[in-house]
Design a protein around this motif. Structure first.
Motif, PDB file in Angstrom:
ATOM      1  N   PHE A 147      31.895  36.110  32.412  1.00 21.44           N
ATOM      2  CA  PHE A 147      33.046  36.322  33.287  1.00 21.44           C
ATOM      3  C   PHE A 147      32.711  37.191  34.499  1.00 21.44           C
ATOM      4  O   PHE A 147      33.030  36.841  35.640  1.00 21.44           O
ATOM      5  N   GLU A 161      32.790  36.655  38.963  1.00 21.80           N
ATOM      6  CA  GLU A 161      33.868  37.313  39.699  1.00 21.80           C
ATOM      7  C   GLU A 161      33.652  37.358  41.211  1.00 21.80           C
ATOM      8  O   GLU A 161      34.580  37.122  41.978  1.00 21.80           O
ATOM      9  N   PRO A 190      40.097  30.891  37.987  1.00 16.46           N
ATOM     10  CA  PRO A 190      39.010  30.926  36.997  1.00 16.46           C
ATOM     11  C   PRO A 190      39.157  29.873  35.894  1.00 16.46           C
ATOM     12  O   PRO A 190      39.326  30.201  34.703  1.00 16.46           O
ATOM     13  N   ASN A 241      36.770  30.309  32.942  1.00 18.20           N
ATOM     14  CA  ASN A 241      37.114  31.454  32.087  1.00 18.20           C
ATOM     15  C   ASN A 241      38.195  31.086  31.084  1.00 18.20           C
ATOM     16  O   ASN A 241      38.093  31.393  29.893  1.00 18.20           O
ATOM     17  N   ILE A 242      39.236  30.435  31.567  1.00 15.62           N
ATOM     18  CA  ILE A 242      40.347  30.068  30.686  1.00 15.62           C
ATOM     19  C   ILE A 242      39.894  29.049  29.645  1.00 15.62           C
ATOM     20  O   ILE A 242      40.273  29.130  28.470  1.00 15.62           O
ATOM     21  N   SER A 297      37.091  40.474  34.110  1.00 11.28           N
ATOM     22  CA  SER A 297      37.825  39.685  35.104  1.00 11.28           C
ATOM     23  C   SER A 297      39.306  40.046  35.032  1.00 11.28           C
ATOM     24  O   SER A 297      40.014  39.584  34.141  1.00 11.28           O
ATOM     25  N   THR A 326      41.837  37.061  35.245  1.00 16.66           N
ATOM     26  CA  THR A 326      41.846  36.259  34.020  1.00 16.66           C
ATOM     27  C   THR A 326      42.663  36.954  32.941  1.00 16.66           C
ATOM     28  O   THR A 326      43.470  36.328  32.247  1.00 16.66           O
ATOM     29  N   SER A 335      46.480  36.894  33.750  1.00 17.24           N
ATOM     30  CA  SER A 335      47.012  35.542  33.568  1.00 17.24           C
ATOM     31  C   SER A 335      47.225  35.202  32.110  1.00 17.24           C
ATOM     32  O   SER A 335      48.316  34.795  31.702  1.00 17.24           O
ATOM     33  N   LEU A 395      49.026  31.728  36.262  1.00 13.87           N
ATOM     34  CA  LEU A 395      48.344  30.744  35.418  1.00 13.87           C
ATOM     35  C   LEU A 395      48.796  29.310  35.726  1.00 13.87           C
ATOM     36  O   LEU A 395      48.485  28.381  34.989  1.00 13.87           O
ATOM     37  N   THR A 440      44.817  34.816  39.742  1.00 14.94           N
ATOM     38  CA  THR A 440      45.881  34.510  38.795  1.00 14.94           C
ATOM     39  C   THR A 440      46.545  33.175  39.098  1.00 14.94           C
ATOM     40  O   THR A 440      47.288  32.650  38.267  1.00 14.94           O
TER      41      THR A 440
END
Length: 381
Positions: free
Chosen positions: A23, A27, A37, A40-41, A79, A82, A85, A160, A205
């Motif tokens: 992560f 960034e 991201p 990341n999610i 992050s 992240t 969110s 998100l 976000t």
């Protein structure tokens, strides 16, 4: 200092740390490109983190508030956007299951989809109402037509949004003359996301506008009525201060590392040997310790003393205000240690500085918290 309560917590967080190791590496690029991201999610989904607060009966981990905050602080240190969110998603899941005011059929439908990876967030803020915590009536409307509601309106700050599957939308319901909340799927006809998010803080976000143009929603998805909602505290909102103290901790770590390794030719050794730098490091750590103790002690009390929940609602609000302001102080001190280099675009400190400022504008707001504390004190007998 370790704030783990159990070995199981420690083991889970250590595994999470390995899962999100990349992560922080992303960034800088994500910030410069102002991108969401996605990876990341997806990695959090693969790890199972998006079901952390989902009860075990639905296939989740059944994590506690304390578990949730530990995870949020760690993710934020890698992050911030992240963490913030995904925090809204996990906090929303916790809220729905703790309040127990949803239709059981709809609740089970949503929870089973969350177990499969679905993401959800509330959409309440609007251009003209500002923060929903201020009490403004939404301009979004839900008009009853037969067995369906027709929902039209626009929501801002929908964090998100690029990856959300469900929105829990507030709307004015003329039939009830009150505010209602509706569960709306992303694929519903008339739902669209307008990419409006253009800020210097928490760019990742993806808090774009949710637009609803005559969206048809079955009456069973009218999940909450504002007048019937209990006035219980909102402990899940502690994910907000957990996020910002995580960012501050990252700034602290970076500046300490910088102080140990940076040696200007005017000195015989690194700047870490200078008394003024050591004073800043000590003050950072004091601020960080105080913030963490406040956060985790209130979370622990909430879990262990359910009869004290009403009294603890003041503490919940105070934690947010205290910690977000502490986070700003810590990042400021970290930047003073690094000097002008902290302002270079390649330095993560300038990103930490921008991101922690966003905490001032997450609920509850500082003025409301200070007013609450004052009124509480004045009401004492």
């Amino acid at each position: 200092m370790s704030f783990f309560q159990t070995e199981e917590q420690k083991e889970y967080i250590n595994k999470l740390e390995l899962a999100i190791a990349s992560f922080s590496e992303r960034e800088q690029e994500l910030d410069e490109s102002r991108s969401f991201p996605y990876q990341n999610i997806r990695e959090l989904k693969d790890f199972g983190y998006t079901a952390l607060t989902l009860p075990k009966e639905y296939g989740g981990r059944g994590g506690t508030l304390y578990d949730f905050l530990l995870g949020q602080e760690l993710i934020a240190s890698k992050s911030g956007s992240t963490a913030l969110s995904i925090g809204w998603h996990l906090g929303g899941i916790m809220e729905i299951n703790e309040r127990k005011n949803w239709n059981s059929e709809v609740k089970e439908e949503l929870m089973k989809n969350v177990a499969k990876g679905a993401l959800v967030n509330r959409a309440a803020t609007e251009p003209k109402t500002g923060s929903p915590t201020r009490g403004g009536r939404p301009e979004t409307t839900a008009i009853l037509e037969g067995s369906s509601y027709i929902i039209t309106g626009r929501k801002t700050f929908t964090s998100l949004s690029p990856m959300l599957d469900y929105f829990i939308v507030s709307a004015w319901v003329p039939k009830d003359e009150s505010i209602g909340w509706f569960l709306i799927h992303r694929d519903s006809a008339g739902v669209s996301i307008e990419e409006t998010w253009d800020v210097i803080s928490m760019q990742g976000t993806g808090s774009h506008d949710l637009v609803m143009d005559s969206v048809k929603v079955d009456t069973k998805y009218y999940v909450e009525n504002q007048t019937k909602r209990s006035a219980k505290g909102a402990p899940w909102l502690l994910h907000i201060p957990a996020c910002y103290i995580g960012i501050a901790a990252a700034a602290r770590d970076y500046s300490v590392s910088f102080a140990k390794t940076y040696t200007p030719n005017s000195l015989p050794g690194p700047i870490a040997e200078l008394p003024n730098v050591q004073r800043l490091i000590g003050e950072m750590d004091l601020e960080l310790l105080q913030a963490r103790h406040f956060l985790y002690s209130v979370a622990e009390k909430w879990e262990q003393q359910p009869k004290e929940h009403e009294k603890l609602t003041v503490d919940l609000a105070a934690v947010k205000t205290s910690i977000t302001n502490s986070a700003i102080k810590i990042v400021d001190m970290a930047m003073r240690i690094a000097g002008a280099q902290s302002l270079q675009r390649k330095s993560p400190l300038q990103r930490f500085y921008r991101d922690v400022r966003a905490g001032l504008h997450n609920p509850p707001m500082d003025d409301a918290v200070i007013s609450l504390l004052a009124k509480t004190a004045l009401s004492e007998e």
